[in-house]
Design a protein around this motif. Structure first.
Motif, PDB file in Angstrom:
ATOM      1  N   THR A 196      -7.827   5.092  -2.442  1.00 17.78           N
ATOM      2  CA  THR A 196      -8.065   3.534  -2.858  1.00 17.78           C
ATOM      3  C   THR A 196      -9.586   3.138  -2.392  1.00 17.78           C
ATOM      4  O   THR A 196     -10.217   3.841  -1.414  1.00 17.78           O
ATOM      5  CB  THR A 196      -7.140   2.515  -2.381  1.00 17.78           C
ATOM      6  N   VAL A 199     -10.436   0.586  -0.530  1.00 15.27           N
ATOM      7  CA  VAL A 199     -10.035   0.164   0.855  1.00 15.27           C
ATOM      8  C   VAL A 199     -10.045   1.575   1.706  1.00 15.27           C
ATOM      9  O   VAL A 199     -10.763   1.652   2.712  1.00 15.27           O
ATOM     10  CB  VAL A 199      -8.961  -0.485   1.084  1.00 15.27           C
ATOM     11  N   ALA A 200      -9.255   2.487   1.353  1.00 18.23           N
ATOM     12  CA  ALA A 200      -9.042   3.772   2.369  1.00 18.23           C
ATOM     13  C   ALA A 200     -10.391   4.448   2.224  1.00 18.23           C
ATOM     14  O   ALA A 200     -10.914   5.151   3.137  1.00 18.23           O
ATOM     15  CB  ALA A 200      -7.860   4.724   1.682  1.00 18.23           C
ATOM     16  N   LEU A 224     -12.883   2.743   4.289  1.00 18.65           N
ATOM     17  CA  LEU A 224     -12.631   2.911   5.870  1.00 18.65           C
ATOM     18  C   LEU A 224     -12.831   4.468   6.272  1.00 18.65           C
ATOM     19  O   LEU A 224     -13.265   4.682   7.329  1.00 18.65           O
ATOM     20  CB  LEU A 224     -11.035   2.610   5.917  1.00 18.65           C
ATOM     21  N   SER A 249       0.741  -1.235  -0.004  1.00 20.40           N
ATOM     22  CA  SER A 249      -0.054  -0.034  -0.005  1.00 20.40           C
ATOM     23  C   SER A 249       0.846   1.097  -0.152  1.00 20.40           C
ATOM     24  O   SER A 249       0.578   2.257  -0.816  1.00 20.40           O
ATOM     25  CB  SER A 249      -0.786   0.042   1.059  1.00 20.40           C
ATOM     26  N   GLY A 260       1.566   4.214  -3.007  1.00 21.88           N
ATOM     27  CA  GLY A 260       1.497   5.640  -3.060  1.00 21.88           C
ATOM     28  C   GLY A 260       0.034   6.384  -3.216  1.00 21.88           C
ATOM     29  O   GLY A 260      -0.057   7.666  -3.110  1.00 21.88           O
ATOM     30  N   LYS A 261      -0.875   5.491  -3.116  1.00 22.97           N
ATOM     31  CA  LYS A 261      -2.293   6.242  -3.449  1.00 22.97           C
ATOM     32  C   LYS A 261      -2.881   6.262  -2.216  1.00 22.97           C
ATOM     33  O   LYS A 261      -2.997   5.422  -1.345  1.00 22.97           O
ATOM     34  CB  LYS A 261      -3.133   5.019  -4.171  1.00 22.97           C
ATOM     35  N   ARG A 262      -3.597   7.446  -2.034  1.00 20.94           N
ATOM     36  CA  ARG A 262      -4.355   7.690  -1.005  1.00 20.94           C
ATOM     37  C   ARG A 262      -5.667   7.367  -0.944  1.00 20.94           C
ATOM     38  O   ARG A 262      -6.174   7.438  -0.017  1.00 20.94           O
ATOM     39  CB  ARG A 262      -4.226   9.226  -0.522  1.00 20.94           C
TER      40      ARG A 262
END
Lengths: 313, 172
Positions: free
Chosen positions: A34, A36-37, A40, A26, A30-32
């Protein structure tokens, strides 16, 4: 079989490796943002909402509670500051009112001085700085040209006479002093007498004495100075309140002084007074009569006749 | 099951408190790391696996709530949880000062790891000043707060989870 057992025995290390690997992947991406993010973040946003609201509520409650004390102290300090400002403003307003009153008085005195064609006098404006036993202390003395027996007056009328002159101050004997004697006459018919102070603090009514019993003196007559001694002629002394006859050839009149010496801030001291001739005889009378027949009913000035001569039948 | 649910609730609540309320007790911008304290607690009480999963959950909260890339806090906390879990198997004392020292070491390690990863991601930053200005202070603050957190979590576990300390780990 051995691998499974080995993994089972090193389960925590395997878990660590997996988790670290996933985290590193993750991080390496380098992706802020996504899925998943984002998921969340949405879940945390919903879950943290009550906490944030509760925190805000607690902060408000704390602010309110502290505000009860802080605001009270602030309001108290503000109240004190406002009280000081109010006191200062009231003092300024009082000063302003005092200045306005003084201005009014001075203007009236100036107008009086300018509108007195019948007098030629050089007044000295003085300020009353003290009062003791029916004497006024004024802030002018020998240094300022004040002399004894100068006439003290206001635009209302006679106040008294200068009796004690110091270098920087003087004392004015008021009308109410028992030793004050002023040559006076009834303005209406020039009937003469002497106004004497009562010498009493209770009654400030003066007495006009030595009035011929045959003279016409009425209640309400204006009493003015006769100009026989130190006072200019024609300055108002007061009003006749009552007339009483004694068991002699004379009668007396109670005179209410026009000027109240004890309610003054400034007054005039008349240095030099010259009474016009027409004032002696009366302006209206002198205009009506020819020069030959212009006989004044007034006694010649000064009236040096004795009392017996004046009042003999 | 009940113990796992309680653990989940505790970690989630701690993460929510960390991302919301802890700003209220920040001193000059330095906040204690409540999640790290929980990671250490569960690593001591339940082993390194529970400590690592605590780090995953709490770290994900922190990463998502903050501006970090997902995995930044996670990897730090996972490594700390594993290390503390492995370390405490060798501890033979339950003295509170030792636990505070463990928390201090864990917080310092976590801060150093976090700063290192941040430096790797953006080499232009100055890691030394960041460590001196933030990591050290936060480490002390976290260590000071840890006995209170340990006591609270222990009481909650005792009351709600009826949990008995594992024989292998030291009971907080």
């Amino acid at each position: 079989m051995n691998l499974a057992r080995h993994i089972h025995e090193s389960r925590s290390a395997v878990v660590l490796a997996i988790l670290v690997a996933l985290s590193l992947v993750s991080l390496a991406s380098g992706k802020r943002a996504t899925w998943v993010a984002d998921g969340l973040r949405a879940a945390i946003s919903v879950a943290s909402y009550p906490f944030s609201k509760a925190l805000k509520t607690v902060e408000r409650a704390a602010d309110y509670t502290t505000g009860l004390f802080v605001s009270y102290n602030g309001a108290l300090e503000g109240n004190r500051a406002l009280q000081k400002k109010l006191s200062a403003a009231m003092l300024r307003a009082a000063d302003r009112a005092e200045l306005a009153a003084e201005n009014t008085r001075l203007r009236r005195m100036l107008r009086f001085e300018r509108n007195q064609p019948k007098f030629c006098f050089e007044p000295v404006e003085v300020e009353v700085i003290g009062e003791f036993e029916r004497k006024l202390q004024v802030d002018r003395g020998k240094k300022h040209g004040v002399r004894e027996f100068m006439c003290a007056m206001t635009s209302d009328g006679v106040v008294g006479a200068v009796v004690d002159v110091q270098w920087l101050s003087s004392h004015v004997l008021t009308l109410h002093h028992a030793q004050c004697r002023i040559g006076a006459m009834i303005g209406r018919n020039r009937v003469r007498g002497i106004v004497r102070g009562s010498g009493s603090d209770v009654s400030r009514i003066c007495t006009m004495e030595y009035i011929d019993i045959n003279d016409d003196v009425r209640v309400g007559d204006i009493v003015v100075t006769s100009g026989e001694r130190i006072f200019p002629r024609g300055i108002v002394i007061g009003t006749v309140l009552s007339v009483r006859s004694s068991n002699s050839l004379l009668k007396e009149a109670d005179v209410m002084p026009a000027a109240n010496p004890y309610a003054l801030d400034e007054l005039f001291l008349v240095q030099k007074a010259e009474t016009p001739l027409d004032e002696v005889a009366g302006a209206a009378l002198s205009e009506a009569m020819t020069p030959d027949s212009a006989m004044s009913r007034a006694y010649p000035m000064p009236d040096l006749r004795s009392v017996q001569e004046r009042y003999a039948p | 099951m009940r113990k796992n649910a309680l653990w989940l609730i505790l970690v989630v609540i701690a993460a929510l408190i960390q991302t919301t309320w802890l700003k209220a007790i920040a001193i000059r911008g330095v906040e204690p790391n409540l999640i790290l304290v929980l990671v250490v607690y569960f690593a001591i009480a339940s082993g390194e696996e529970r400590g690592m999963f605590t780090g995953v959950l709490g770290g994900a909260f922190q990463d998502v709530s903050g501006a970090s890339i997902l995995g930044h806090h996670v990897v730090c906390l996972v490594l700390v949880g594993y290390g503390v879990g492995r370390l405490t198997t060798r501890l033979i004392t339950e003295h509170p000062a030792v636990k505070v020292a463990v928390v201090f070491t864990a917080a310092l390690t976590n801060g150093l790891l976090y700063t290192f990863i941040e430096y790797v991601q953006s080499p232009g930053s100055n890691p030394i000043s960041k460590i001196l200005a933030g990591v050290i202070h936060a480490t002390f603050y976290t260590a000071l707060l840890s006995p209170v957190v340990f006591l609270l979590v222990y009481l909650v576990e005792q009351r709600l989870g009826r949990a008995k300390p594992k024989p292998r780990g030291a009971t907080p």
